[in-house]
Write an enzyme that holds these catalytic residues in place. Structure first.
Site, PDB file in Angstrom:
ATOM      1  N   GLU A 134      44.819   6.938 -24.091  1.00 28.98           N
ATOM      2  CA  GLU A 134      44.715   6.365 -22.321  1.00 28.98           C
ATOM      3  C   GLU A 134      45.493   7.380 -21.509  1.00 28.98           C
ATOM      4  O   GLU A 134      46.163   7.429 -21.358  1.00 28.98           O
ATOM      5  CB  GLU A 134      45.036   4.852 -22.458  1.00 28.98           C
ATOM      6  CG  GLU A 134      44.987   4.575 -21.089  1.00 28.98           C
ATOM      7  CD  GLU A 134      45.699   2.730 -20.642  1.00 28.98           C
ATOM      8  OE1 GLU A 134      45.726   3.145 -19.585  1.00 28.98           O
ATOM      9  OE2 GLU A 134      46.252   2.945 -21.586  1.00 28.98           O
ATOM     10  N   ASP A 138      51.537   1.370 -11.507  1.00 26.93           N
ATOM     11  CA  ASP A 138      52.679   2.202 -11.878  1.00 26.93           C
ATOM     12  C   ASP A 138      54.224   1.764 -11.598  1.00 26.93           C
ATOM     13  O   ASP A 138      54.365   2.075 -10.589  1.00 26.93           O
ATOM     14  CB  ASP A 138      51.819   3.327 -11.614  1.00 26.93           C
ATOM     15  CG  ASP A 138      50.662   4.133 -12.397  1.00 26.93           C
ATOM     16  OD1 ASP A 138      50.260   3.549 -13.565  1.00 26.93           O
ATOM     17  OD2 ASP A 138      49.988   4.948 -11.846  1.00 26.93           O
TER      18      ASP A 138
END
Length: 265
Positions: free
Chosen positions: A50, A61
């Site tokens: 990924e 994130d």
């Protein structure tokens, strides 16, 4: 059209393992090293890659990945580097390469153009964390045309109607968010992930991989008791940042050791 990602998960299962999905940002610490890092990850136990193009507003994130993506942007990352990286990596490894991208850069680039360039580079598909299937008609059409996998996210808060839609429109696997919040390592994985995978199965999901908060082999083994794959990002990014390619390889091997089915304590 056969899903390369689903095939990789099935292949791991046939070998008595759950799938290990490894995340790394493209361009960290620089483009050339990030390409080597992805190859290193593939060579040390990952079943699926990924890769995340850096984005200026990464809402999902955690701090480790945010720092890495900010460093990549500061080093001059450009969106077109995504396709360069995918092409160079895909030529050297034989596992599927997914791109995890926020939706805005894809729209700016052009959905059809993005799909065409990703497919031409050898990419397997897209993980789209901030767009839902009902808003992704253009991408769904482009993915069907190009044969790319489309991985949508399911969260513990998702309604049954939403889960139905996600399962119906995802190929490869459903990205199952273990906890609400941002990515990062956690000592205890949320039990909500187990419940969510069970709900996805009820809606017909054949492949569900769990991400967010998985940072060691014990976590991987625990997740693989009920899911088809474990997605690891922060622990790999930290290893690369602190200890380079050798540290990344060592961490990947340690995580992969947790994928043998039946290894959970």
């Amino acid at each position: 059209m056969t899903s390369r990602v689903a095939a990789a998960i099935d292949s791991a299962r046939a070998a008595g393992r759950g799938a290990f999905v490894g995340y790394l940002p493209i361009g960290f610490p620089d483009l050339a090293t990030s390409i080597e890092a992805a190859v290193t990850l593939a060579e040390n136990g990952a079943d699926i890659l990924e890769l995340g193009p850096p984005y200026s507003d990464p809402v999902m994130d955690g701090p480790v990945i945010q720092e890495a993506t900010q460093a990549a942007l500061a080093a001059g990352f450009r969106l077109r580097d995504t396709f360069t990286a995918v092409r160079d990596i895909s030529r050297r490894i034989d596992i599927p390469v997914l791109v995890m991208s926020y939706w805005n850069p894809i729209v700016q680039y052009g959905v059809d153009r993005y799909a065409d360039d990703l497919a031409a580079a050898g990419g397997a598909g897209l993980i789209t964390p901030d767009i839902t299937p009902e808003a992704a008609g253009e991408w769904i059409a482009a993915s069907k045309r190009t044969g790319l996998d489309r991985v949508f996210l399911a969260a513990p808060t998702s309604t049954d109607e939403r889960l139905e839609l996600i399962v119906e429109n995802s190929t490869g696997f459903v990205y199952t968010v273990s906890t609400m919040g941002i990515t990062g390592e956690r000592e205890q994985l949320d039990a909500a992930a187990r419940t969510l995978v069970a709900r996805l199965r009820e809606h017909g999901a054949q492949h569900a991989c769990v991400g967010i908060g998985i940072s060691n082999a014990e976590h991987v083994a625990g997740v693989l008791e009920y899911a088809d794959g474990a997605i690891v990002g922060t622990a790999l990014v930290r290893a690369l940042g602190e200890r380079g390619l050798d540290g990344l390889a060592e961490t990947a091997r340690a995580l992969a050791a947790g994928t043998a089915l039946g290894t959970a304590k």
